[in-house]
Design an enzyme around this catalytic site. Structure first.
Site, PDB file in Angstrom:
ATOM      1  N   GLN A 222      56.926  39.365  42.196  1.00  0.00           N
ATOM      2  CA  GLN A 222      57.483  39.084  41.013  1.00  0.00           C
ATOM      3  C   GLN A 222      59.087  38.773  41.174  1.00  0.00           C
ATOM      4  OE1 GLN A 222      56.214  39.208  38.127  1.00  0.00           O
ATOM      5  NE2 GLN A 222      54.187  40.298  38.494  1.00  0.00           N
ATOM      6  N   ASP A 315      46.375  39.524  35.484  1.00  0.00           N
ATOM      7  CA  ASP A 315      47.505  39.051  35.553  1.00  0.00           C
ATOM      8  C   ASP A 315      47.389  37.649  36.205  1.00  0.00           C
ATOM      9  OD1 ASP A 315      50.485  38.724  35.832  1.00  0.00           O
ATOM     10  OD2 ASP A 315      50.546  40.225  37.155  1.00  0.00           O
ATOM     11  N   CYS A 342      52.710  35.531  32.005  1.00  0.00           N
ATOM     12  CA  CYS A 342      54.110  34.799  32.199  1.00  0.00           C
ATOM     13  C   CYS A 342      54.105  33.550  31.316  1.00  0.00           C
ATOM     14  CB  CYS A 342      54.379  34.505  33.557  1.00  0.00           C
ATOM     15  SG  CYS A 342      53.460  33.496  34.395  1.00  0.00           S
TER      16      CYS A 342
HETATM   17  C1  LIG Z   1      51.202  36.090  38.159  1.00  0.00           C
HETATM   18  S1  LIG Z   1      50.675  36.482  39.797  1.00  0.00           S
HETATM   19  C2  LIG Z   1      50.257  38.340  39.896  1.00  0.00           C
HETATM   20  C3  LIG Z   1      49.976  39.085  41.051  1.00  0.00           C
HETATM   21  C4  LIG Z   1      50.251  40.671  40.786  1.00  0.00           C
HETATM   22  N1  LIG Z   1      49.599  41.005  39.705  1.00  0.00           N
HETATM   23  C5  LIG Z   1      51.798  40.929  40.762  1.00  0.00           C
HETATM   24  O1  LIG Z   1      52.068  41.153  39.527  1.00  0.00           O
HETATM   25  O2  LIG Z   1      52.389  40.864  41.703  1.00  0.00           O
HETATM   26  C6  LIG Z   1      49.234  35.786  39.859  1.00  0.00           C
HETATM   27  C7  LIG Z   1      48.352  35.939  41.247  1.00  0.00           C
HETATM   28  O3  LIG Z   1      46.844  35.346  41.134  1.00  0.00           O
HETATM   29  C8  LIG Z   1      46.625  34.594  42.414  1.00  0.00           C
HETATM   30  N2  LIG Z   1      45.610  33.669  41.985  1.00  0.00           N
HETATM   31  C9  LIG Z   1      46.164  32.411  41.322  1.00  0.00           C
HETATM   32  N3  LIG Z   1      44.953  31.827  40.974  1.00  0.00           N
HETATM   33  C10 LIG Z   1      43.817  32.570  41.201  1.00  0.00           C
HETATM   34  C11 LIG Z   1      42.599  32.700  41.210  1.00  0.00           C
HETATM   35  N4  LIG Z   1      41.806  31.551  40.614  1.00  0.00           N
HETATM   36  N5  LIG Z   1      41.869  33.602  41.731  1.00  0.00           N
HETATM   37  C12 LIG Z   1      42.232  34.722  42.334  1.00  0.00           C
HETATM   38  N6  LIG Z   1      43.541  34.874  42.457  1.00  0.00           N
HETATM   39  C13 LIG Z   1      44.431  33.657  42.029  1.00  0.00           C
HETATM   40  C14 LIG Z   1      48.129  34.257  42.976  1.00  0.00           C
HETATM   41  O4  LIG Z   1      47.897  34.066  44.183  1.00  0.00           O
HETATM   42  C15 LIG Z   1      48.910  35.489  42.502  1.00  0.00           C
HETATM   43  O5  LIG Z   1      48.932  36.425  43.514  1.00  0.00           O
END
Ligand SMILES: C[S@@+](CC[C@H](N)C(=O)[O-])C[C@H]1O[C@@H](n2cnc3c(N)ncnc32)[C@H](O)[C@@H]1O
Length: 384
Positions: A222, A315, A342
């Site tokens: 974050q 998330d 977000c």
């Molecule tokens: C907004 S971040 C949230 C991460 C965590 N919850 C945090 O607050 O630190 C979204 C996460 O989803 C992962 N991501 C994006 N697309 C994805 C997908 N289709 N399947 C699994 N993970 C994914 C990204 O690598 C990232 O770590």
């Protein structure tokens, strides 16, 4: 075409809304209540996209943007607003999306929690690099030209110091194909991806609510550390039960506290580097009741049989959850869901499906993780 308009309010996406001659006008970098002369740059159907040529009567919430790059740099589009007006605009954006896109009639009262620091808060950034023009900074607004930024007023001081070091590096030391650099700070330094010259992809750590998180610039973390405790507190609330899912789990920001509340956790994350850190963070904390699956969330739902789950936290990135993921969640039908987002429009799109299938909104809270920009984090707690 030049028009004179009054800005009514700020829309999701950050543009000011005005009307002229039966057309809708989107005004960039506006404040609600501004009377402005605008230059129409583009027309799309009934919508005119415009930029301010002259402020005739400034809004009472308009201030002089303190950053010299404001208007050119694509990074901060809310510096023209007082901080209170930024928070009010973000509440209105969330409300607008919940009403217009999620079709919610009775939206519960909610607030957008202010960031303790509204400047020098960012601990993660992506710096764009144009080696031909020898510029380093952020994309200019609406373009792929790099705005050469010497001092970025939203970077935490340790990242600003590193920006200056990167800018002072001889150009022959940059990898020839380097076009952007991911940087993230922690309690023990700054990490870069890719690594070059003296800039390493270091492993960092940060403590939040007593949990220690390791990460580096290759994994998502974050942007604003000062609100992470309240964000976790609200997203988890008083949830409890046997089993929980943490979807799009990153390095485990929510997985670790969830592992203390539930007997069994499954976390799903697509970035291999983040998966490695999440497993390591759980192991260091002595938490053995969580499994981190390295997979796309949609693929995981496709390949995994449906089981009982008491709580799902999701998330996703800005694009929101894939429709097959929402379907997978509805098939599991957990009694409680927390959706951390977000991007209010994609949040509202996904909420519409969840609410349409019988879920009710228990509570909503906004978190201003991104002061000086139109971005906002929203958490919605739902019950079956
Ligand atoms: C907004 S971040 C949230 C991460 C965590 N919850 C945090 O607050 O630190 C979204 C996460 O989803 C992962 N991501 C994006 N697309 C994805 C997908 N289709 N399947 C699994 N993970 C994914 C990204 O690598 C990232 O770590």
């Amino acid at each position: 075409m030049v028009l004179e308009v009054e800005v009514e309010r700020i829309l999701p996406g950050g543009m000011g809304l005005a009307h002229a001659g039966g057309k809708t006008v989107f005004v960039a970098l506006a404040a609600p209540g501004d009377r402005v002369r605008v230059n129409v740059e583009r027309e799309q159907g009934n919508v005119l996209f415009a930029s301010i040529q002259e402020i005739i009567t400034p809004s009472p919430v308009r201030i002089e943007p303190p950053c010299p790059y404001f208007g050119r740099c694509g990074g901060c589009d809310f510096q023209q607003l007082t901080y209170e007006a930024q928070l009010a605009a973000k509440s209105e954006m969330i409300r607008d999306c919940l009403h217009r896109i999620a079709r919610l009639e009775n939206i519960p009262e909610f607030v957008v929690t202010p960031s303790p620091d509204d400047w020098r808060y960012r601990m993660r950034a992506m710096w764009q690099i144009d080696q031909d023009k020898r510029t380093i900074g952020y994309y200019e607004r609406g373009s792929r030209r790099v705005c050469d930024v010497v001092d970025c007023a939203v970077l935490r001081p340790e990242l600003q110091a590193k920006l200056e070091e990167v800018r002072a590096t001889e150009w022959h030391q940059f990898p020839p194909d380097l076009k952007h650099l991911d940087v993230v700070a922690g309690e023990n330094g700054v990490s870069f991806a890719p690594a070059f010259a003296n800039f390493e992809t270091r492993e960092l750590s940060l403590s939040v609510r007593g949990e220690v998180y390791h990460y580096n610039a290759e994994a998502f973390f974050q942007i604003n550390p000062s609100l992470l405790g309240p964000l976790i507190d609200f997203a988890l609330g008083d949830v409890s039960g046997e089993s929980a899912l943490d979807l799009y789990s990153g390095v485990g920001l929510f997985t670790l506290p969830l592992s203390r509340k539930f007997k069994k956790i499954v976390a799903v994350e697509g970035n291999p580097s983040a998966v490695g850190f999440a497993r390591r963070n759980l192991q260091d904390a002595g938490l053995t009741n969580a499994r981190v699956i390295a997979a796309g969330v949609a693929d995981w739902f496709r390949s995994t049989p449906v089981r009982d789950v008491d709580f799902i936290l999701l998330d996703p990135p800005r694009a929101g959850a894939e429709s097959s993921v929402i379907k997978g969640i509805l098939d599991l039908h957990p009694p409680q869901i927390s959706y951390v987002s977000c991007d209010p429009p994609t949040l509202a799109r996904d909420l519409r499906k969840l609410i349409g299938s019988g879920y009710q909104i228990g509570a909503i809270m906004g978190f201003d993780l991104f002061p000086q920009t139109h971005h906002v984090e929203t958490v919605v707690r739902l019950t079956a």
